[in-house]
Design a protein around this motif. Structure first.
Motif, PDB file in Angstrom:
ATOM      1  N   TYR A 122      -6.846   1.116  13.109  1.00 40.09           N
ATOM      2  CA  TYR A 122      -6.813   2.561  12.843  1.00 40.09           C
ATOM      3  C   TYR A 122      -7.722   2.946  11.682  1.00 40.09           C
ATOM      4  N   ASP A 123      -8.122   1.984  10.845  1.00 41.32           N
ATOM      5  CA  ASP A 123      -9.100   2.262   9.791  1.00 41.32           C
ATOM      6  C   ASP A 123     -10.518   2.393  10.349  1.00 41.32           C
ATOM      7  N   ASP A 136     -13.285   2.922   1.765  1.00 44.71           N
ATOM      8  CA  ASP A 136     -12.670   3.605   2.907  1.00 44.71           C
ATOM      9  C   ASP A 136     -13.723   4.160   3.863  1.00 44.71           C
ATOM     10  N   PHE A 137     -13.412   5.270   4.513  1.00 45.45           N
ATOM     11  CA  PHE A 137     -14.278   5.861   5.540  1.00 45.45           C
ATOM     12  C   PHE A 137     -15.635   6.282   4.983  1.00 45.45           C
ATOM     13  N   VAL A 187      -8.800  -4.722   6.745  1.00 45.14           N
ATOM     14  CA  VAL A 187      -8.774  -3.437   7.436  1.00 45.14           C
ATOM     15  C   VAL A 187      -8.114  -3.602   8.804  1.00 45.14           C
ATOM     16  N   THR A 189       0.851  -1.185   0.000  1.00 52.19           N
ATOM     17  CA  THR A 189       0.000   0.000   0.000  1.00 52.19           C
ATOM     18  C   THR A 189       0.889   1.238   0.000  1.00 52.19           C
ATOM     19  N   ASP A 194     -16.890  -3.368   4.001  1.00 49.32           N
ATOM     20  CA  ASP A 194     -15.518  -2.930   3.754  1.00 49.32           C
ATOM     21  C   ASP A 194     -14.676  -4.063   3.181  1.00 49.32           C
ATOM     22  N   TRP A 213     -10.406  11.100   0.872  1.00 52.32           N
ATOM     23  CA  TRP A 213      -9.448  10.725   1.905  1.00 52.32           C
ATOM     24  C   TRP A 213      -9.765  11.552   3.147  1.00 52.32           C
ATOM     25  N   GLU A 253      -1.178   4.546  12.469  1.00 56.81           N
ATOM     26  CA  GLU A 253      -0.826   3.640  11.376  1.00 56.81           C
ATOM     27  C   GLU A 253       0.654   3.698  11.052  1.00 56.81           C
ATOM     28  N   ASP A 277      -5.494   7.371  12.080  1.00 55.10           N
ATOM     29  CA  ASP A 277      -5.093   7.126  10.700  1.00 55.10           C
ATOM     30  C   ASP A 277      -4.915   8.506  10.072  1.00 55.10           C
ATOM     31  N   ASP A 287      -6.576   8.340   5.744  1.00 57.34           N
ATOM     32  CA  ASP A 287      -7.292   7.143   5.318  1.00 57.34           C
ATOM     33  C   ASP A 287      -7.697   7.358   3.861  1.00 57.34           C
TER      34      ASP A 287
END
Length: 263
Positions: free
Chosen positions: A217-218, A193-194, A214, A42, A210, A103, A71, A88, A91
């Motif tokens: 912290y996600d 993501d979030f 994950v 990543t 999701d 993000w 993270e 995070d 994210d």
């Protein structure tokens, strides 16, 4: 937990999110960063690392008795404290590096590994969400604040679902079931993501599934916001935790059916 007074901690988290946004957004706009790759393949940038340092330093300065976990830098602060901030810094780094505005900086406060407060700040979108125990759930859209709650949709056939497919679902042999979930819904999206979970908290989406893989912290900032909005947040087996590698949020009405399909 219902007796907690988290107003001062919420103000701190919102103030720290302001600090993070003021740092991250100009770098996103100016594209003045380099991209490295972690061992898990990543992306990471110096902006991720520097943002986490800013957040941790700001939190520890005001809460020296609390621990932190991020993270990029792992444990910090008072590592033995039952109170721990989980962070995070960005994210959705893969979007950040490509110029996609989806993000956010995620800031959570946990007590004995239970998330009690979360702030999700997405400055490129102009959105910020927050909530927690005794705090309700809220969103600010370019400065206009309102309370949020999950939808009242009860039938999967009437629902809007968001699914983040990745190779982890393939390894579990559940990709066909993910597809079945999408086919049973009225409409399916893949926002990731979030954002997918915050849309559940707002009532815009009814279910969000999701990716597999994950990390705490996600999810630590996500769980208390979804729950404060009246929703349900669990792993794919139905356990309400941010510590496992899967996450499903919903308005609660269809949660058991989704879990039965994916567990």
């Amino acid at each position: 937990m219902s007796d907690l007074d988290l107003q001062a901690d919420l103000k701190l988290a919102l103030d720290v999110a302001d600090v993070a946004d003021a740092f991250t957004l100009p770098h996103f706009v100016d594209r003045d960063f380099t991209v490295d790759w972690k061992t898990n393949q990543t992306e990471v940038t110096e902006i991720d690392r520097q943002t986490e340092t800013l957040i941790v330093n700001s939190l520890v300065a005001q809460r020296p008795d609390h621990g932190t976990f991020g993270e990029e830098h792992g444990l910090g602060g008072n590592e033995t404290s039952l109170w721990r901030w989980v962070i995070d810094p960005i994210d959705g780094t893969s979007g950040f590096v490509r110029g996609i505005p989806v993000w956010a900086s995620l800031i959570a406060l946990t007590h004995d590994d239970i998330p009690v407060l979360g702030v999700v700040s997405a400055p490129a979108l102009g959105f910020r969400w927050w909530g927690g125990v005794g705090l309700g759930a809220h969103v600010s859209v370019r400065g206009a604040e309102r309370s949020i709650s999950v939808s009242s949709v009860t039938a999967l056939g009437d629902s809007q679902v968001c699914v983040t497919h990745n190779a982890g679902w393939d390894r579990l042999g559940l990709t066909e079931r993910l597809v079945s979930l999408q086919q049973q819904a009225r409409r399916s999206r893949g926002l990731g993501d979030f954002w997918q979970h915050m849309l559940v908290a707002e009532g815009a989406m009814d279910v969000a599934v999701d990716a597999v893989g994950v990390a705490p912290y996600d999810l630590a900032a996500i769980q208390p916001i979804v729950e404060a909005a009246g929703g349900t947040f669990t792993d794919r087996h139905g356990e309400a935790t941010h510590l496992h590698d899967t996450a499903i949020s919903s308005n609660g009405h269809m949660h058991d059916k989704v879990i039965a399909l994916l567990s």
